[in-house]
Motif scaffolding. Sequence first.
Motif, PDB file in Angstrom:
ATOM      1  N   ALA A  31      11.238   7.039 100.812  1.00  0.00           N
ATOM      2  CA  ALA A  31      12.151   7.486 102.408  1.00  0.00           C
ATOM      3  C   ALA A  31      11.890   6.110 102.969  1.00  0.00           C
ATOM      4  CB  ALA A  31      12.287   9.098 103.128  1.00  0.00           C
ATOM      5  N   ARG A  33      12.687   5.532 107.702  1.00  0.00           N
ATOM      6  CA  ARG A  33      12.908   5.387 108.819  1.00  0.00           C
ATOM      7  C   ARG A  33      13.572   4.788 109.374  1.00  0.00           C
ATOM      8  NH1 ARG A  33       7.988   5.012 110.319  1.00  0.00           N
ATOM      9  NH2 ARG A  33       8.466   4.987 112.179  1.00  0.00           N
ATOM     10  N   PRO A  34      14.729   5.112 110.224  1.00  0.00           N
ATOM     11  CA  PRO A  34      16.027   4.609 110.572  1.00  0.00           C
ATOM     12  C   PRO A  34      14.771   3.106 111.865  1.00  0.00           C
ATOM     13  CG  PRO A  34      16.451   6.462 111.006  1.00  0.00           C
ATOM     14  CD  PRO A  34      15.597   6.305 110.418  1.00  0.00           C
ATOM     15  N   ARG A 129      20.739   6.805 111.306  1.00  0.00           N
ATOM     16  CA  ARG A 129      19.988   8.146 111.281  1.00  0.00           C
ATOM     17  C   ARG A 129      19.430   8.360 110.228  1.00  0.00           C
ATOM     18  NH1 ARG A 129      21.490   6.507 115.921  1.00  0.00           N
ATOM     19  NH2 ARG A 129      22.675   7.225 117.438  1.00  0.00           N
ATOM     20  N   ALA A 130      18.893   9.794 110.954  1.00  0.00           N
ATOM     21  CA  ALA A 130      17.806  10.061 109.871  1.00  0.00           C
ATOM     22  C   ALA A 130      18.866  10.965 108.946  1.00  0.00           C
ATOM     23  CB  ALA A 130      16.497  10.662 109.412  1.00  0.00           C
ATOM     24  N   GLU A 132      19.603  13.670 105.368  1.00  0.00           N
ATOM     25  CA  GLU A 132      18.866  13.941 104.383  1.00  0.00           C
ATOM     26  C   GLU A 132      19.713  13.680 103.341  1.00  0.00           C
ATOM     27  OE1 GLU A 132      18.047  18.609 102.153  1.00  0.00           O
ATOM     28  OE2 GLU A 132      17.886  18.526 104.282  1.00  0.00           O
ATOM     29  N   VAL A 137      15.256  13.420 103.273  1.00  0.00           N
ATOM     30  CA  VAL A 137      15.627  12.923 104.477  1.00  0.00           C
ATOM     31  C   VAL A 137      15.325  11.412 104.995  1.00  0.00           C
ATOM     32  CG1 VAL A 137      15.213  12.704 106.865  1.00  0.00           C
ATOM     33  CG2 VAL A 137      15.136  15.099 105.718  1.00  0.00           C
ATOM     34  N   THR A 138      16.031  10.693 104.949  1.00  0.00           N
ATOM     35  CA  THR A 138      16.028   9.577 105.170  1.00  0.00           C
ATOM     36  C   THR A 138      17.116   7.894 105.668  1.00  0.00           C
ATOM     37  OG1 THR A 138      15.291   7.384 103.412  1.00  0.00           O
ATOM     38  CG2 THR A 138      17.515   8.110 103.316  1.00  0.00           C
ATOM     39  N   ALA A 139      16.521   7.153 106.489  1.00  0.00           N
ATOM     40  CA  ALA A 139      18.051   6.158 106.797  1.00  0.00           C
ATOM     41  C   ALA A 139      18.653   6.117 106.325  1.00  0.00           C
ATOM     42  CB  ALA A 139      17.435   5.256 107.132  1.00  0.00           C
TER      43      ALA A 139
END
Length: 179
Positions: A31, A33-34, A129-130, A132, A137-139
């Motif tokens: 993943a 992060r944004p 946004r994060a 799923e 859960v990823t950007a």
Amino acid sequence: MTTTNPTGRLEALGTACDAAEAQALFDSLSAVRPEELTGRFSGRELATGHPMDGLLEASGWYGKQFDGVDHVHPLLFRDLGGAIFPVEPRKVPLGIVPKLPAAVVARSRAAVGALKPVLRTKKHRARLRAVEHRGVVTAAMVYDHLPIIDVFRRVDADTLLGVMDLRGAPPYYFVLTRD
């Protein structure tokens, strides 16, 4: 694919593979992060047999620009002179593009330069946004006015594998590399 290195696995796919291979690689990646997505990224398609394969690049698509989590230019294009500019996504006919012959789309690249004053925008038209997606859960980049979410996974520090989730269409894979 024999390598476990994500960059090597992406390189092994080259510019085309089947959708199952693209999905397997995407699912294996970490993943992102944004907040980690900053700067301008050049893009390329990962052809999987999707109806849009080859069409974005033929039309002059360059990539994306992340100026902050709430300030994203989701579509950058390059005119014939090489200038890169953000395009208003609502003015790109995504619904009909897959129905056009590739030769027509390729000729439209010259029109992009002529239409630049009409297509160009100074406003950011997406945000990060994060989310799923497939259990991770990823950007993800959410377009402001279109039913599209681009979901990202990390290949390496400067490379992302993205998948466009467009309502009613199969997944469309692309690669982004930080400029």
